[in-house]
Design a protein around this motif. Sequence first.
Motif, PDB file in Angstrom:
ATOM      1  N   PHE A 223       0.828  -1.208   0.000  1.00 44.43           N
ATOM      2  CA  PHE A 223       0.000   0.000   0.000  1.00 44.43           C
ATOM      3  C   PHE A 223       0.863   1.260   0.000  1.00 44.43           C
ATOM      4  O   PHE A 223       0.632   2.185  -0.776  1.00 44.43           O
ATOM      5  CB  PHE A 223      -0.943   0.006   1.201  1.00 44.43           C
ATOM      6  N   SER A 224       1.841   1.296   0.881  1.00 44.93           N
ATOM      7  CA  SER A 224       2.703   2.489   0.975  1.00 44.93           C
ATOM      8  C   SER A 224       4.008   2.126   1.668  1.00 44.93           C
ATOM      9  O   SER A 224       4.112   1.102   2.352  1.00 44.93           O
ATOM     10  CB  SER A 224       2.008   3.627   1.728  1.00 44.93           C
ATOM     11  N   ALA A 236       3.629  -0.819   4.446  1.00 46.90           N
ATOM     12  CA  ALA A 236       2.258  -1.254   4.726  1.00 46.90           C
ATOM     13  C   ALA A 236       1.797  -2.197   3.621  1.00 46.90           C
ATOM     14  O   ALA A 236       1.889  -1.863   2.432  1.00 46.90           O
ATOM     15  CB  ALA A 236       1.329  -0.050   4.806  1.00 46.90           C
ATOM     16  N   TYR A 238      -1.167  -5.491   2.444  1.00 45.85           N
ATOM     17  CA  TYR A 238      -2.458  -6.143   2.708  1.00 45.85           C
ATOM     18  C   TYR A 238      -2.607  -7.332   1.785  1.00 45.85           C
ATOM     19  O   TYR A 238      -1.909  -7.447   0.765  1.00 45.85           O
ATOM     20  CB  TYR A 238      -3.618  -5.158   2.527  1.00 45.85           C
ATOM     21  N   TRP A 275      -1.941  -2.893   6.397  1.00 49.64           N
ATOM     22  CA  TRP A 275      -2.815  -1.772   6.041  1.00 49.64           C
ATOM     23  C   TRP A 275      -4.259  -2.135   6.365  1.00 49.64           C
ATOM     24  O   TRP A 275      -4.677  -3.299   6.245  1.00 49.64           O
ATOM     25  CB  TRP A 275      -2.695  -1.461   4.554  1.00 49.64           C
ATOM     26  N   ASP A 276      -5.044  -1.136   6.781  1.00 50.46           N
ATOM     27  CA  ASP A 276      -6.465  -1.342   7.060  1.00 50.46           C
ATOM     28  C   ASP A 276      -7.232  -0.156   6.491  1.00 50.46           C
ATOM     29  O   ASP A 276      -6.765   0.988   6.554  1.00 50.46           O
ATOM     30  CB  ASP A 276      -6.710  -1.467   8.565  1.00 50.46           C
ATOM     31  N   LYS A 277      -8.414  -0.420   5.925  1.00 49.33           N
ATOM     32  CA  LYS A 277      -9.211   0.667   5.347  1.00 49.33           C
ATOM     33  C   LYS A 277      -9.721   1.620   6.420  1.00 49.33           C
ATOM     34  O   LYS A 277     -10.060   2.774   6.119  1.00 49.33           O
ATOM     35  CB  LYS A 277     -10.369   0.109   4.544  1.00 49.33           C
ATOM     36  N   PHE A 282      -5.311   1.579  10.896  1.00 49.85           N
ATOM     37  CA  PHE A 282      -4.061   1.709  10.126  1.00 49.85           C
ATOM     38  C   PHE A 282      -3.038   2.541  10.896  1.00 49.85           C
ATOM     39  O   PHE A 282      -1.851   2.196  10.979  1.00 49.85           O
ATOM     40  CB  PHE A 282      -4.368   2.334   8.772  1.00 49.85           C
ATOM     41  N   SER A 286       0.550   1.427  12.295  1.00 44.64           N
ATOM     42  CA  SER A 286       1.747   2.106  11.798  1.00 44.64           C
ATOM     43  C   SER A 286       2.729   2.475  12.905  1.00 44.64           C
ATOM     44  O   SER A 286       3.916   2.671  12.642  1.00 44.64           O
ATOM     45  CB  SER A 286       1.353   3.374  11.033  1.00 44.64           C
ATOM     46  N   THR A 331       1.091   6.654   6.571  1.00 45.99           N
ATOM     47  CA  THR A 331      -0.372   6.750   6.547  1.00 45.99           C
ATOM     48  C   THR A 331      -0.878   7.971   5.795  1.00 45.99           C
ATOM     49  O   THR A 331      -2.011   7.980   5.304  1.00 45.99           O
ATOM     50  CB  THR A 331      -0.920   6.806   7.972  1.00 45.99           C
TER      51      THR A 331
END
Length: 365
Positions: A223-224, A236, A238, A275-277, A282, A286, A331
């Motif tokens: 994700f990042s 991050a 998922y 990662w979490d929505k 999140f 982090s 984040t």
Amino acid sequence: MNAEFIEALQEIEKDKGISKDIIFDALEAALISGYKKNFGSSQNVEVLIDRVTGEVRVFAKKEVSEEVYDDLLEISLEEAKEIDPSFELGDIVQIEITPRNFGRIAAQTSKQVVTQKIKEAEREIIYGEYIDRENEILTGIVQRAGSASTLIDLGKLEGSLSVTEQIPGESFQQGDRIKVFVVEVKKTSKGPQILLSRTHPGLVKRLFELEVPEIQDGTVEIFSISREAGSRTKIAVYSNDPEVDPVGACVGFKGNRVRAIVDELNGEKIDIIVWDKDPAVFIENSLSPSKVLKVSVNEDQKSALVVVPDYQLSLAIGKEGQNARLAAKLTGWKIDIKSETQYIGEGGSKDELNYSKSDEMDSIL
């Protein structure tokens, strides 16, 4: 020029991928300059090369005018009609003026032009090969390590690894094999220039893609990434498959996958985060390895207040603020971290805090 020259151009077209027409156009333009340089003429001239025989002819181009003020650029209607009765005022007449010794100039110029065009074509081919490698990893061999930059042999050309793009404390010796991230491929007058990096977050991303099959096949996605090269990275991830643990996939059996990446980065610490929505979850993830008691998010300002146990405050913030800083970059949220005591002292409720059993035992002890 002769038929042998035409055959040579056909071979060049076949071997180097350079169109004969491109070479002919360049030759004709160069021969115009050569004519004017050697014969000092201010005439409007055109050079034409026969595409079959290679014969070179020079023509003066003159406009048909009612009154001739410059006989190098103009011709009277009467003279023009002597050449061809169909000429009218305003037409352009071509009069051959090929010098007797122009073949020598043509031969010399053709060699220079063809050599230049071959160089340009080869540079274009190499540029085409490497422009597609931007944002990718390449393995190269250190050619020369300098105080300002290090030259890396990438096969068909060298790349530049500036000192600012090297991991702090890292040094190279001639012949070392290293992995580098291609930041940019630029066209220059001397050929393609490749700018490389060992500090770019993209290097970590590509290393994980190389080491983790689940990332390669799309089961796990990145994700990042936030990175302070040479010190610490947070990444991050998922999973698109509920049966696959994204962190476990990245760590590997007994840590073998992440260890290979850490070794490549000379011991740089790597935190792998889920990662979490849900932004609050999140953000909590982090700040690992710190425990978190509460996360309050402000969607409008994209900021978050995080409360941690008193004894975890320094861990959450990190040395010189590094953990908090990397979490914020990872984040994309502004994160304000407070200890439990600070939060309650500013009017916060202890009942709102999410204690685990270990936290409760710590408070009792």
